[in-house]
Scaffold this motif. Structure first.
Motif, mmCIF file in Angstrom:
data_model
loop_
_atom_site.group_PDB
_atom_site.id
_atom_site.type_symbol
_atom_site.label_atom_id
_atom_site.label_comp_id
_atom_site.label_asym_id
_atom_site.label_seq_id
_atom_site.Cartn_x
_atom_site.Cartn_y
_atom_site.Cartn_z
ATOM 1 N N LEU A 1 0.858 -1.180 0.000
ATOM 2 C CA LEU A 1 0.000 0.000 0.000
ATOM 3 C C LEU A 1 0.894 1.230 0.000
ATOM 4 O O LEU A 1 1.794 1.344 0.838
ATOM 5 C CB LEU A 1 -0.901 0.014 1.229
ATOM 6 C CG LEU A 1 -1.818 -1.191 1.413
ATOM 7 C CD1 LEU A 1 -2.616 -1.046 2.708
ATOM 8 C CD2 LEU A 1 -2.742 -1.356 0.227
ATOM 9 N N VAL B 1 3.553 -1.507 3.821
ATOM 10 C CA VAL B 1 2.992 -0.168 3.680
ATOM 11 C C VAL B 1 4.111 0.857 3.648
ATOM 12 O O VAL B 1 5.065 0.773 4.430
ATOM 13 C CB VAL B 1 2.026 0.170 4.838
ATOM 14 C CG1 VAL B 1 1.562 1.622 4.768
ATOM 15 C CG2 VAL B 1 0.822 -0.764 4.839
ATOM 16 N N SER C 1 -7.294 0.984 4.671
ATOM 17 C CA SER C 1 -6.193 0.019 4.689
ATOM 18 C C SER C 1 -6.512 -1.149 5.612
ATOM 19 O O SER C 1 -6.279 -2.315 5.266
ATOM 20 C CB SER C 1 -4.896 0.709 5.125
ATOM 21 O OG SER C 1 -4.568 1.748 4.232
ATOM 22 N N LEU D 1 0.604 5.072 0.461
ATOM 23 C CA LEU D 1 -0.386 5.989 1.016
ATOM 24 C C LEU D 1 0.076 7.436 0.946
ATOM 25 O O LEU D 1 1.120 7.797 1.504
ATOM 26 C CB LEU D 1 -0.669 5.616 2.479
ATOM 27 C CG LEU D 1 -1.003 4.145 2.755
ATOM 28 C CD1 LEU D 1 -1.224 3.928 4.241
ATOM 29 C CD2 LEU D 1 -2.203 3.695 1.927
ATOM 30 N N ILE E 1 -0.646 -0.186 11.309
ATOM 31 C CA ILE E 1 -1.322 0.839 10.500
ATOM 32 C C ILE E 1 -1.773 2.002 11.379
ATOM 33 O O ILE E 1 -1.634 3.174 11.004
ATOM 34 C CB ILE E 1 -2.498 0.218 9.708
ATOM 35 C CG1 ILE E 1 -1.952 -0.699 8.606
ATOM 36 C CG2 ILE E 1 -3.406 1.305 9.132
ATOM 37 C CD1 ILE E 1 -2.995 -1.584 7.942
#
Length: 116
Positions: free
Chosen positions: A7, A46, A27, A9, A72
């Motif tokens: 991911l 991430v 997420s 971001l 996260i």
């Protein structure tokens, strides 16, 4: 199913804190949707980016959903300029490597979340 997912971001100032929290919640919802997390299933890494990319964690660091949720939740909004290309380049050059969890027999998937 098995996949290596990163991911990417957008943590720039234009996203804003309220939308940043939506990005983090999205997420976690994505993580929740996979039945098996870790080496036998879906691995998730991430990175966030503003002016530059910040690797938050690699694909081979966590083996449970709860560990991923906790990691996260700790990702901070950067409130910087937007450097989407820097995030994508870092994903490709640093995240999708064997050392950081990339498996040769598993599809690589990059998901870029940005407001731009």
């Amino acid at each position: 199913s098995r996949a290596d997912i990163v991911l990417v971001l957008d943590s720039s100032g234009s996203v804003g804190l309220d939308n940043w929290n939506k990005v983090l919640n999205f997420s976690k919802t994505l993580v929740q949707s996979f039945p098996i997390i870790g080496g036998r299933g879906v691995q998730i890494g991430v990175l966030s980016y503003g002016t530059r990319a910040y690797v938050q964690f690699h694909m081979n660091e966590f083996d449970t959903k709860q560990e991923l949720f906790n990691a996260i939740d700790k990702i901070e909004w950067k409130d910087q300029e937007t450097n989407t290309s820097g995030g994508i380049i870092t994903m490709r050059s640093e995240m999708f490597t064997e050392q950081n969890g990339d498996r040769k027999d598993v599809p690589n998937i990059g998901i870029v979340l940005t407001d731009g």
